[in-house]
Write a protein that holds these residues in place. Structure first.
Motif, PDB file in Angstrom:
ATOM      1  N   TYR A  29       9.543 108.115   6.656  1.00 35.32           N
ATOM      2  CA  TYR A  29      11.390 107.844   7.839  1.00 35.32           C
ATOM      3  C   TYR A  29      11.800 108.481   8.907  1.00 35.32           C
ATOM      4  O   TYR A  29      12.150 108.119  10.318  1.00 35.32           O
ATOM      5  N   LEU A 155       8.712  99.712   9.027  1.00 35.47           N
ATOM      6  CA  LEU A 155      10.216  99.949   7.350  1.00 35.47           C
ATOM      7  C   LEU A 155       9.899  99.267   6.456  1.00 35.47           C
ATOM      8  O   LEU A 155       9.809 100.579   5.260  1.00 35.47           O
ATOM      9  N   THR A 160       7.752 100.423   3.344  1.00 36.52           N
ATOM     10  CA  THR A 160       7.922 100.631   1.620  1.00 36.52           C
ATOM     11  C   THR A 160       8.132  99.409   0.641  1.00 36.52           C
ATOM     12  O   THR A 160       7.718  99.876  -0.903  1.00 36.52           O
ATOM     13  N   THR A 196      15.444 102.769  -2.101  1.00 39.29           N
ATOM     14  CA  THR A 196      14.800 103.105  -0.955  1.00 39.29           C
ATOM     15  C   THR A 196      15.724 103.162   0.265  1.00 39.29           C
ATOM     16  O   THR A 196      16.217 103.694   0.778  1.00 39.29           O
ATOM     17  N   LEU A 200      16.616 106.457   3.317  1.00 37.59           N
ATOM     18  CA  LEU A 200      16.177 106.058   4.611  1.00 37.59           C
ATOM     19  C   LEU A 200      17.319 106.811   4.945  1.00 37.59           C
ATOM     20  O   LEU A 200      17.929 107.056   6.312  1.00 37.59           O
TER      21      LEU A 200
END
Length: 247
Positions: A29, A155, A160, A196, A200
């Protein structure tokens, strides 16, 4: 009394946690969230949590009939995610990512050589301040694109929530013995979505504490990692696609 089958829900969460690997995900990320303000990074984290939650609910409650209706397999989703991730990761690995639009615009309107300008014979002008732009304390840093344009791709998908993750939810839901067991799996899914989003958000904090040179190294390392993930997704999905055709 109806049972939520928490043992199955815990197994699903642990399987998703191992598949996701927060430490590896955080490093992937870093180059994506770099350059965004802390507020935008919070929005990205919340957006990721929301997207993963929606996809999780869709996979658990309508995933299997939806895939049958569209004629799409989880193998095809995995292969597609691998291609999309590969296209995004190769420039990061080779260090050829495009400069942010703000930096390009500033370069285009840069003053000519002279007092305070650049080039031969230029007199030194005032030193530019750092940390005043949208980037994490880096001169000329800026988001490569509006944050809304990256919150789903790459993303959410495929970084993910890809075809394999979707398949996990569909498979566990197919084995669930009833509605209450599916509710327990939904709770596990929300836990995974929270992991998740927090990962991030943590990546945003890390980017504000690394130097330009360290950030460049991390970007290349993350690019190598993402290319490896992309190749795994492509190989796995492609192999299953071929086997489905042969069978």
């Amino acid at each position: 009394m109806p049972s939520l089958h928490l043992d199955d829900a815990l197994l699903l969460f642990l399987a998703l946690f191992a598949l996701y690997s927060p430490i590896a995900a955080l490093s992937s990320y870093l180059p994506i969230v770099e350059g965004y303000t802390s507020g935008e990074q919070r929005k990205l984290a919340w957006g990721l949590f929301t997207n993963v939650s929606v996809l999780m609910l869709a996979a658990l409650w309508i995933g299997e009939p939806l895939l049958e209706l569209l004629g799409i397999s989880t193998a095809a989703l995995s292969a597609t995610g691998g291609i999309a991730l590969l296209l995004a990761a190769v420039p990061m690995m080779t260090g050829r990512t495009a400069p942010p639009p703000k930096a390009v615009a500033e370069a285009a309107v840069a003053p000519p050589a002279g007092p305070g300008g650049t080039g031969p014979g230029a007199e030194p002008g005032p030193r530019a301040e750092t940390g005043s732009g949208p980037g994490p304390g880096r001169a000329g840093a800026g988001p490569p694109a509006p944050w809304r344009s990256i919150v789903f791709t790459p993303l959410t998908f495929p970084l993910t929530f890809g075809g394999t993750t979707f398949g996990f939810f569909v498979a566990y839901r197919a084995e669930a013995p009833g509605w209450w067991a599916a509710v327990g799996l939904t709770v596990a899914g929300f836990g995974y979505a929270a992991v998740t989003g927090l990962t991030l958000y943590a990546a945003g904090h890390v980017t504000r504490r690394v130097s330009d040179s360290t950030g460049a190294v991390l970007e290349k390392v993350a690019g190598i990692l993402l290319v490896a993930i992309a190749m795994m997704l492509l190989a796995s999905g492609g192999t299953r696609l071929v086997l489905d055709v042969l069978n």
